[in-house]
Design a protein around this motif. Structure first.
Motif: not given
Length: 174
Positions: A51-54, A69-76, A168-172
């Protein structure tokens, strides 16, 4: 929110006795701004959803994201892969007997365009879960931890679970 990656709860016996909040695969921790388990040698060739800018993106392998090397704000990162290119790609030979034969809650994350699917099936095997994701016509999907770890909360109310404590968990967030 929903549960995240596989982990090793202490009730699994001696091999997990000293594992407190330990999990195997890679998770980009949004709060800390860093990748957890980046160098543990697990998951490099397993799917990674970011999950990120794109927007939301599915990578066939964690290494594909790492190399890009893509920028992300979250990943699983998890496994097995279920759907890619709209087709079922589950390798049944890679499943253990519980994944292949035991019917329990099963959890998947899938993408169709920029729409994210967070799915928990009841009374299903991992092959059943792949069939559900195929029926939803997602472009890509991967399995995440299920069984007693299955949990989904929506607007403050559990829809599934709570099961065991999760590392851990995924939060929306709306």
């Amino acid at each position: 929110g929903m549960n995240g990656t596989y982990f090793c709860p202490s009730e699994y016996g001696p091999s997990c006795a000293n594992e407190t909040n330990g999990f195997f695969w890679k998770v980009y921790n949004s709060r800390l701004g860093k990748m957890i388990n980046q160098s543990n040698g697990l998951g490099e060739f397993d799917p990674f959803i970011t999950f990120g800018p794109g927007g939301v993106h599915y990578y066939r392998e964690w290494n594909d994201w790492f190399k890009a090397g893509d920028q992300i704000s979250a990943g699983l990162n998890s496994k097995p892969r279920l759907i890619e290119g709209g087709q079922t790609v589950l390798d049944s030979g890679s499943l253990d007997a519980k994944q292949r034969d035991t019917k329990t809650n099963r959890v998947a994350i899938g993408l169709k365009g920029n729409t994210l699917y967070a799915v928990i099936t009841r009374n299903a095997t991992v092959p059943n879960l792949a069939a559900v994701m195929k029926a939803l016509e997602v472009d890509s999907a991967m399995n995440v931890d299920g069984g007693g770890s299955s949990a989904m909360i929506y607007r403050g109310s559990y829809k599934v679970g709570p099961g065991r404590g999760l590392p851990n968990a995924i939060l929306f967030k709306e």
